[in-house]
Enzyme design. Sequence first.
Site, mmCIF file in Angstrom:
data_model
loop_
_atom_site.group_PDB
_atom_site.id
_atom_site.type_symbol
_atom_site.label_atom_id
_atom_site.label_comp_id
_atom_site.label_asym_id
_atom_site.label_seq_id
_atom_site.Cartn_x
_atom_site.Cartn_y
_atom_site.Cartn_z
ATOM 1 N N HIS A 135 12.960 8.376 114.127
ATOM 2 C CA HIS A 135 14.260 7.766 114.434
ATOM 3 C C HIS A 135 14.859 7.091 113.208
ATOM 4 O O HIS A 135 14.160 6.828 112.220
ATOM 5 C CB HIS A 135 14.107 6.734 115.559
ATOM 6 C CG HIS A 135 13.983 7.338 116.917
ATOM 7 N ND1 HIS A 135 12.786 7.820 117.400
ATOM 8 C CD2 HIS A 135 14.902 7.565 117.889
ATOM 9 C CE1 HIS A 135 12.976 8.312 118.619
ATOM 10 N NE2 HIS A 135 14.246 8.171 118.939
ATOM 11 N N LYS A 139 16.341 1.216 114.791
ATOM 12 C CA LYS A 139 15.753 1.152 116.144
ATOM 13 C C LYS A 139 14.755 0.002 116.203
ATOM 14 O O LYS A 139 13.912 -0.131 115.312
ATOM 15 C CB LYS A 139 15.071 2.490 116.467
ATOM 16 C CG LYS A 139 14.498 2.579 117.862
ATOM 17 C CD LYS A 139 14.045 3.998 118.180
ATOM 18 C CE LYS A 139 13.317 4.074 119.521
ATOM 19 N NZ LYS A 139 14.121 3.561 120.641
#
Length: 248
Positions: A135, A139
């Site tokens: 990701h 995040k």
Amino acid sequence: MEKIRVAVVGADGRMGGTVCNAVKAADDMELVAEITINDELTTSTLNGAEVAVEFTVPSATQSNVKKLIDLGCHVVVGTTGWTQTAYDDIAAKISEDAAPHVLIAPNFALGAVLMMKFAAMAAPYFESVEVIEMHHPNKVDAPSGTAIATAQKIAAARRDAGCQPLPDATETDPNGARGSLYDGVPVHAVRLRGLNAHEEILLGNPGEQFVLRSDCFDRGSFMPGVLHAVRKVGALPGLTIGLEKILD
Ligand code: NAP
């Protein structure tokens, strides 16, 4: 046609903002409230919403969902970081017939949902399986909710098929280089500038590897799933977990 009145909670976040635009663009929906961290959740701020879409942070989501239930609003939740205890808490709160409905999906992207399904199908046929989620570095929770759900589905499929534990001769790993174990399945989290949301499942047998991969390049990939959930949640009593439950 009567439009579904929708509120977005976390409206100034990356996902919340994208959901606001998707709701505005949907012919059968009306965006009636854009709620940010500075707003209280009240009847007045919800402005008559029938469905609230919640994309905030793991530390706030459970309490937001409970407030929304108390305010009589159906809820579609995309925020990750949910535990089984938190799911049980929400399920208990909405056990009565007249209670609002809640749908929580760790991933609203069709490819990711299918990847989890295919991983569970394939996992009993391989000796080894590991999950790698990748990701963007903004995040806040790791591993991703999708990776945890993937590992749990893989583990359940292997348990049902009577598979042996995954082979691993590692004796020393003081800093967790082998990842975290979820239901006995190793999960590795990568945070890399330039990425969005990606996952790979590596399955291995002697002499062969099978790889499943899903890439969400853009937050738009989640929107058809979110809008589908908004349309369906009113007809789904209780707590529903996972987009796969509403794919006809
Ligand atoms: P983000 O850009 O950080 O957005 C979160 C927003 O929520 C921020 O604007 C934050 O405000 C706000 N917020 C925090 N607490 C709040 C509260 N109590 N009430 C209202 N708003 C609040 O994060 P994101 O990238 O949009 O991701 C949001 C969540 O969705 C994460 O858990 C992520 O993992 C998940 N996600 C799920 C899917 C899926 O398909 N299910 C897909 C992508 C992402 P401040 O910035 O002012 O704190």
